[in-house]
Write an enzyme that holds these catalytic residues in place. Structure first.
Site, short mmCIF file in Angstrom:
data_model
loop_
_atom_site.label_atom_id
_atom_site.label_comp_id
_atom_site.label_asym_id
_atom_site.label_seq_id
_atom_site.Cartn_x
_atom_site.Cartn_y
_atom_site.Cartn_z
N GLU A 1 -12.97 -81.74 -99.97
CA GLU A 1 -13.93 -81.09 -100.88
C GLU A 1 -14.87 -80.14 -100.15
O GLU A 1 -15.57 -79.34 -100.77
CB GLU A 1 -14.73 -82.14 -101.67
CG GLU A 1 -15.88 -82.81 -100.92
CD GLU A 1 -15.44 -83.95 -99.98
OE1 GLU A 1 -14.23 -84.06 -99.72
OE2 GLU A 1 -16.33 -84.69 -99.51
N CYS B 1 -12.96 -90.42 -96.88
CA CYS B 1 -13.89 -90.88 -95.83
C CYS B 1 -14.36 -92.31 -96.14
O CYS B 1 -13.57 -93.24 -96.08
CB CYS B 1 -15.04 -89.89 -95.69
SG CYS B 1 -15.97 -90.11 -94.17
N HIS C 1 -12.57 -84.40 -95.07
CA HIS C 1 -13.15 -84.08 -96.38
C HIS C 1 -12.54 -82.82 -97.01
O HIS C 1 -13.03 -81.71 -96.74
CB HIS C 1 -14.65 -83.84 -96.23
CG HIS C 1 -15.44 -85.08 -95.95
ND1 HIS C 1 -16.05 -85.81 -96.93
CD2 HIS C 1 -15.70 -85.73 -94.79
CE1 HIS C 1 -16.68 -86.86 -96.40
NE2 HIS C 1 -16.47 -86.83 -95.10
#
Lengths: 218, 80
Positions: free
Chosen positions: A192, A80, A190
């Site tokens: 994660e 990002c 993302h």
């Protein structure tokens, strides 16, 4: 890496740790990354995103070390805002700008693996469809025309490429890029945030796991 | 001296803010509105009194930081 305004560092550290890495948060004024096997630039709003996203972060003291790690073949991943910083630092080609529909996008998206020759996709299959959340206003990737490697494209649930599935108007639906050798990679969504069933998807673990697997002792 | 930098999106790069603003103007009744393009203006003060030198310095600043060559073009105007 933690810049003033970075806000995803704990999620990224947690995800890396779950994959067996031993992450440490490093403040942007540090000038030494020796002893680290790889670098992740997490999401957020580094330096307030003043001027352009990632433009000021590129001049943080740590960035010359990040460039050194990148140039010696060490794994570098930008997520990002981290992807935006890598583009501004010209470690990856292209640039990111405001979404096509001038709206902030925060929802899960599908991305398709276009190349497995990168630290973030090495553990995936070509064509594999992965569902991870996108969370950005300035996520539209603009290709310079001589871009390196496309590693991920936005797609439909079955891997279909179509403008309908291109959430932000990125050139050729590009969601993630890597440099030629593949040791430097960046993506807008993302991974994660999709590493446990409770988060709605575990697909992100494949990408984080690829990165952790690429770490070789320095 | 003061130097003004006018930053505009490169041709061919979609400008969603501009097109949304154009639509809003048309719905306000400004039917003649074609396209709207939104740029940025930056003013830099430099200590030199030499206009050519000021321009050169700001050109360098544009290349290195103030603009992104993938997205933007710039024009420099030395004010005084």
């Amino acid at each position: 890496m933690v810049f003033p305004g970075t806000n995803c560092e704990h999620d990224v550290a947690y995800a890396l740790e779950r994959q067996g890495a031993r992450p440490e948060l490093v403040w942007h004024t540090s000038e030494d990354l020796s002893g680290f096997d790889g670098v992740v630039l997490p999401g957020g709003f580094a330096h307030g995103d003043y001027l352009r996203t990632g433009a000021i972060a590129r001049f943080s003291p740590i960035m010359s070390e990040v460039a050194r790690v990148a140039s010696t073949g060490g794994p570098v991943l930008g997520i990002c805002n981290g992807f935006q910083i890598l583009c501004e630092a010209r470690l990856l080609s292209g640039a990111l700008m405001a979404n096509r529909d001038t709206s902030f996008i925060c929802r899960p998206v599908h991305v398709r693996v276009e190349s497995t020759n990168s630290v973030v996709t090495a553990g995936t299959r070509p064509g594999q469809v992965i569902e991870i959340p996108l969370n950005s206003y300035e996520g539209r990737y603009v290709a310079p025309g001589d871009e390196d490697q496309v590693v991920l494209r936005y797609c439909g649930p079955d891997g279909e490429l179509d403008d309908r599935f291109n959430p932000n108007g990125s050139t050729d639906s590009i969601a993630g890029m890597a440099n030629g050798p593949g040791n430097v990679a960046g993506l807008m969504p993302h991974p994660e945030r999709a590493i446990e069933d409770v988060l709605g998807s575990v697909d992100g673990a494949l990408l984080i796991g690829s990165f952790v697997a690429s770490l070789q002792p320095a | 001296m003061k130097v003004r930098v006018h930053v505009q999106r490169r041709p061919g790069i979609a400008d969603p803010e501009g097109s949304t603003t154009a639509q809003a103007l048309r719905s306000l009744g400004f039917e003649d509105v074609g396209s709207v393009s939104i740029g940025r203006e930056i003013e830099v003060e430099v200590t030199t009194d030499d206009a050519g030198e000021a321009r050169k310095q700001v050109e360098d600043m544009c290349r290195q930081l103030l603009t992104n060559p993938v997205l933007e073009d710039f024009e420099i105007e030395v004010l005084a």
